[in-house]
Write a protein that holds these residues in place. Structure first.
Motif, PDB file in Angstrom:
ATOM      1  N   LYS A   1      13.327  -5.782  -8.788  1.00 18.31           N
ATOM      2  CA  LYS A   1      14.049  -4.516  -8.750  1.00 18.31           C
ATOM      3  C   LYS A   1      13.203  -3.468  -9.443  1.00 18.31           C
ATOM      4  CE  LYS A   1      18.848  -5.927  -8.594  1.00 18.31           C
ATOM      5  NZ  LYS A   1      20.152  -5.900  -9.251  1.00 18.31           N
ATOM      6  N   ILE A   2      13.065  -2.323  -8.794  1.00 18.38           N
ATOM      7  CA  ILE A   2      12.254  -1.237  -9.345  1.00 18.38           C
ATOM      8  C   ILE A   2      13.138  -0.002  -9.456  1.00 18.38           C
ATOM      9  CG2 ILE A   2      10.236   0.218  -8.972  1.00 18.38           C
ATOM     10  CD1 ILE A   2       9.155  -2.134  -7.230  1.00 18.38           C
ATOM     11  N   GLN A   3      13.275   0.505 -10.681  1.00 19.36           N
ATOM     12  CA  GLN A   3      14.057   1.721 -10.900  1.00 19.36           C
ATOM     13  C   GLN A   3      13.117   2.920 -10.817  1.00 19.36           C
ATOM     14  OE1 GLN A   3      17.526   1.774 -11.406  1.00 19.36           O
ATOM     15  NE2 GLN A   3      17.178   3.922 -10.954  1.00 19.36           N
ATOM     16  N   LEU A   4      13.388   3.814  -9.898  1.00 20.45           N
ATOM     17  CA  LEU A   4      12.557   4.999  -9.735  1.00 20.45           C
ATOM     18  C   LEU A   4      12.946   6.070 -10.752  1.00 20.45           C
ATOM     19  CD1 LEU A   4      12.474   5.222  -5.855  1.00 20.45           C
ATOM     20  CD2 LEU A   4      10.700   4.383  -7.359  1.00 20.45           C
ATOM     21  N   PRO A   5      12.038   6.984 -11.082  1.00 22.14           N
ATOM     22  CA  PRO A   5      12.368   8.061 -12.013  1.00 22.14           C
ATOM     23  C   PRO A   5      13.441   8.984 -11.421  1.00 22.14           C
ATOM     24  CG  PRO A   5      10.065   8.199 -11.299  1.00 22.14           C
ATOM     25  CD  PRO A   5      10.660   7.014 -10.647  1.00 22.14           C
ATOM     26  N   ASN A   6      14.115   9.757 -12.307  1.00 22.01           N
ATOM     27  CA  ASN A   6      15.247  10.566 -11.861  1.00 22.01           C
ATOM     28  C   ASN A   6      14.854  11.774 -11.007  1.00 22.01           C
ATOM     29  OD1 ASN A   6      14.185  12.197 -13.797  1.00 22.01           O
ATOM     30  ND2 ASN A   6      15.965  12.139 -15.147  1.00 22.01           N
ATOM     31  N   ASP A   7      13.583  12.051 -10.849  1.00 21.44           N
ATOM     32  CA  ASP A   7      13.186  13.164  -9.981  1.00 21.44           C
ATOM     33  C   ASP A   7      12.757  12.682  -8.585  1.00 21.44           C
ATOM     34  OD1 ASP A   7      10.830  11.956 -10.766  1.00 21.44           O
ATOM     35  OD2 ASP A   7       9.753  13.835 -11.077  1.00 21.44           O
ATOM     36  N   ALA A   8      12.856  11.374  -8.302  1.00 21.98           N
ATOM     37  CA  ALA A   8      12.475  10.827  -6.997  1.00 21.98           C
ATOM     38  C   ALA A   8      13.555  11.132  -5.966  1.00 21.98           C
ATOM     39  CB  ALA A   8      12.267   9.321  -7.103  1.00 21.98           C
ATOM     40  N   ARG A   9      13.170  11.663  -4.821  1.00 18.34           N
ATOM     41  CA  ARG A   9      14.125  12.006  -3.770  1.00 18.34           C
ATOM     42  C   ARG A   9      13.718  11.444  -2.405  1.00 18.34           C
ATOM     43  NH1 ARG A   9      16.253  12.763  -7.804  1.00 18.34           N
ATOM     44  NH2 ARG A   9      17.440  14.552  -8.523  1.00 18.34           N
ATOM     45  N   THR A  10      12.430  11.232  -2.190  1.00 20.53           N
ATOM     46  CA  THR A  10      11.941  10.723  -0.906  1.00 20.53           C
ATOM     47  C   THR A  10      10.851   9.686  -1.159  1.00 20.53           C
ATOM     48  OG1 THR A  10      12.324  12.878   0.112  1.00 20.53           O
ATOM     49  CG2 THR A  10      10.901  11.372   1.304  1.00 20.53           C
ATOM     50  N   ILE A  11      10.942   8.564  -0.453  1.00 19.50           N
ATOM     51  CA  ILE A  11       9.868   7.568  -0.506  1.00 19.50           C
ATOM     52  C   ILE A  11       8.928   7.889   0.643  1.00 19.50           C
ATOM     53  CG2 ILE A  11       9.258   5.157  -0.192  1.00 19.50           C
ATOM     54  CD1 ILE A  11      11.730   4.366  -1.578  1.00 19.50           C
ATOM     55  N   LYS A  12       7.703   8.237   0.321  1.00 24.84           N
ATOM     56  CA  LYS A  12       6.709   8.579   1.335  1.00 24.84           C
ATOM     57  C   LYS A  12       6.066   7.330   1.926  1.00 24.84           C
ATOM     58  CE  LYS A  12       6.865  13.017   1.400  1.00 24.84           C
ATOM     59  NZ  LYS A  12       7.328  13.667   2.620  1.00 24.84           N
ATOM     60  N   SER A  13       5.710   6.362   1.066  1.00 25.86           N
ATOM     61  CA  SER A  13       5.097   5.134   1.564  1.00 25.86           C
ATOM     62  C   SER A  13       5.184   4.060   0.485  1.00 25.86           C
ATOM     63  CB  SER A  13       3.634   5.363   1.947  1.00 25.86           C
ATOM     64  OG  SER A  13       2.874   5.666   0.807  1.00 25.86           O
ATOM     65  N   ILE A  14       4.931   2.845   0.899  1.00 25.46           N
ATOM     66  CA  ILE A  14       4.846   1.710  -0.024  1.00 25.46           C
ATOM     67  C   ILE A  14       3.468   1.093   0.160  1.00 25.46           C
ATOM     68  CG2 ILE A  14       5.727  -0.581  -0.559  1.00 25.46           C
ATOM     69  CD1 ILE A  14       8.469   0.368   0.278  1.00 25.46           C
ATOM     70  N   ILE A  15       2.792   0.840  -0.954  1.00 21.71           N
ATOM     71  CA  ILE A  15       1.448   0.256  -0.918  1.00 21.71           C
ATOM     72  C   ILE A  15       1.509  -1.129  -1.545  1.00 21.71           C
ATOM     73  CG2 ILE A  15      -0.928   0.468  -1.707  1.00 21.71           C
ATOM     74  CD1 ILE A  15      -0.460   3.520  -1.807  1.00 21.71           C
ATOM     75  N   PHE A  16       1.041  -2.115  -0.817  1.00 23.28           N
ATOM     76  CA  PHE A  16       0.952  -3.470  -1.331  1.00 23.28           C
ATOM     77  C   PHE A  16      -0.509  -3.782  -1.627  1.00 23.28           C
ATOM     78  CE2 PHE A  16       4.903  -3.695   1.064  1.00 23.28           C
ATOM     79  CZ  PHE A  16       5.717  -4.371   0.171  1.00 23.28           C
ATOM     80  N   LYS A  17      -0.751  -4.326  -2.793  1.00 24.13           N
ATOM     81  CA  LYS A  17      -2.087  -4.770  -3.188  1.00 24.13           C
ATOM     82  C   LYS A  17      -1.999  -6.283  -3.292  1.00 24.13           C
ATOM     83  CE  LYS A  17      -5.612  -3.623  -6.580  1.00 24.13           C
ATOM     84  NZ  LYS A  17      -5.892  -2.838  -7.787  1.00 24.13           N
ATOM     85  N   TYR A  18      -2.835  -6.973  -2.518  1.00 21.03           N
ATOM     86  CA  TYR A  18      -2.732  -8.424  -2.475  1.00 21.03           C
ATOM     87  C   TYR A  18      -4.105  -9.071  -2.483  1.00 21.03           C
ATOM     88  CZ  TYR A  18      -3.926  -7.975   2.476  1.00 21.03           C
ATOM     89  OH  TYR A  18      -4.564  -7.695   3.653  1.00 21.03           O
ATOM     90  N   GLN A  19      -4.103 -10.363  -2.796  1.00 22.91           N
ATOM     91  CA  GLN A  19      -5.340 -11.128  -2.789  1.00 22.91           C
ATOM     92  C   GLN A  19      -5.385 -11.938  -1.503  1.00 22.91           C
ATOM     93  OE1 GLN A  19      -5.883 -13.618  -6.196  1.00 22.91           O
ATOM     94  NE2 GLN A  19      -7.953 -14.188  -5.616  1.00 22.91           N
ATOM     95  N   ALA A  20      -6.453 -11.784  -0.739  1.00 19.51           N
ATOM     96  CA  ALA A  20      -6.618 -12.469   0.540  1.00 19.51           C
ATOM     97  C   ALA A  20      -7.078 -13.911   0.320  1.00 19.51           C
ATOM     98  CB  ALA A  20      -7.624 -11.715   1.401  1.00 19.51           C
ATOM     99  N   LEU A  21      -7.139 -14.661   1.400  1.00 18.22           N
ATOM    100  CA  LEU A  21      -7.576 -16.054   1.325  1.00 18.22           C
ATOM    101  C   LEU A  21      -8.972 -16.202   0.744  1.00 18.22           C
ATOM    102  CD1 LEU A  21      -6.314 -17.542   4.701  1.00 18.22           C
ATOM    103  CD2 LEU A  21      -5.551 -18.136   2.407  1.00 18.22           C
ATOM    104  N   ASN A  22      -9.846 -15.255   1.057  1.00 20.66           N
ATOM    105  CA  ASN A  22     -11.227 -15.361   0.577  1.00 20.66           C
ATOM    106  C   ASN A  22     -11.382 -14.873  -0.863  1.00 20.66           C
ATOM    107  OD1 ASN A  22     -11.037 -12.597   0.814  1.00 20.66           O
ATOM    108  ND2 ASN A  22     -12.592 -12.416   2.414  1.00 20.66           N
ATOM    109  N   GLY A  23     -10.274 -14.465  -1.508  1.00 23.38           N
ATOM    110  CA  GLY A  23     -10.320 -14.034  -2.900  1.00 23.38           C
ATOM    111  C   GLY A  23     -10.478 -12.543  -3.073  1.00 23.38           C
ATOM    112  N   SER A  24     -10.781 -11.814  -2.026  1.00 28.01           N
ATOM    113  CA  SER A  24     -10.948 -10.367  -2.150  1.00 28.01           C
ATOM    114  C   SER A  24      -9.590  -9.683  -2.330  1.00 28.01           C
ATOM    115  CB  SER A  24     -11.664  -9.815  -0.914  1.00 28.01           C
ATOM    116  OG  SER A  24     -10.865  -9.997   0.227  1.00 28.01           O
TER     117      SER A  24
END
Length: 188
Positions: free
Chosen positions: A40-63
């Motif tokens: 669960k992620i609580q956004l700050p009180n001035d947030a009104r629109t979510i523009k995008s979500i970015i996922f940072k992940y580790q691939a099979l090759n470790g990158s």
């Protein structure tokens, strides 16, 4: 000379126990990765629109890679954003009422029959969906209660046809498709 070089490099890069995991912390304890379930992620009180979500992940090759999903939707900052794991495939529920098999998965119902549907219609109070199927069968009325969006299935005998009555948990729009094995009813 080549044999000596190969032997030397093998000895220098070999580990004492090749089966011991390489990933450890400062104390030498093995780090066991936990499976992600939810956050669960609580956004700050001035947030009104979510523009995008970015996922940072580790691939099979470790990158390390990132992927961005555009959203561009308004939100209520009072409510936390919930990120959870992938949903598992819903296991279909098989229900047998007298001689007829029903398969329920999410908001779909498959009726296994070779007989033809004569008519189908909706009744209200309580909300139920009725399907009449042409057949000459003699049987006593059967019913089965279910813990699904379909609360109960009743199968009744009539002259020249049998009737399936589906007691539903709310109002739905229905779409019926037939195939060689029966009928698929989608509730939307």
């Amino acid at each position: 000379m080549r044999l000596l070089f190969l032997l030397l490099t093998t000895i220098l890069f070999a580990r004492e126990n090749p089966f011991k995991p390489v990933v450890t912390n400062e104390n030498g304890e093995i780090i066991k990765k936990e499976i992600f379930s939810s956050k669960k992620i609580q956004l700050p009180n001035d947030a009104r629109t979510i523009k995008s979500i970015i996922f940072k992940y580790q691939a099979l090759n470790g990158s390390i890679k990132t992927i961005e999903y555009p959203i561009n939707k308004a939100i209520d900052w009072h409510n936390p954003i919930l990120i959870s794991t992938q949903t598992k495939k819903t296991i279909s529920l098989k229900v047998r009422v007298l001689f007829l098999n029903f398969y329920i998965q999410k908001h779909k119902l498959f009726i296994q029959t070779n007989n033809k549907i004569i008519r189908h219609f909706i009744l209200v109070k309580p909300f139920r969906y009725v399907i009449d199927i042409k057949a000459n069968k003699n049987f006593l009325t059967g019913e089965k209660k279910i813990n699904s969006f379909i609360k109960k299935i009743v199968l009744g005998n009539h002259h020249g046809f049998y009737r399936i009555v589906l007691y539903l948990d709310g109002r739905y729009k229905t779409i019926i498709k037939n195939n060689a094995e029966g009928y698929l009813v989608e509730f939307k």
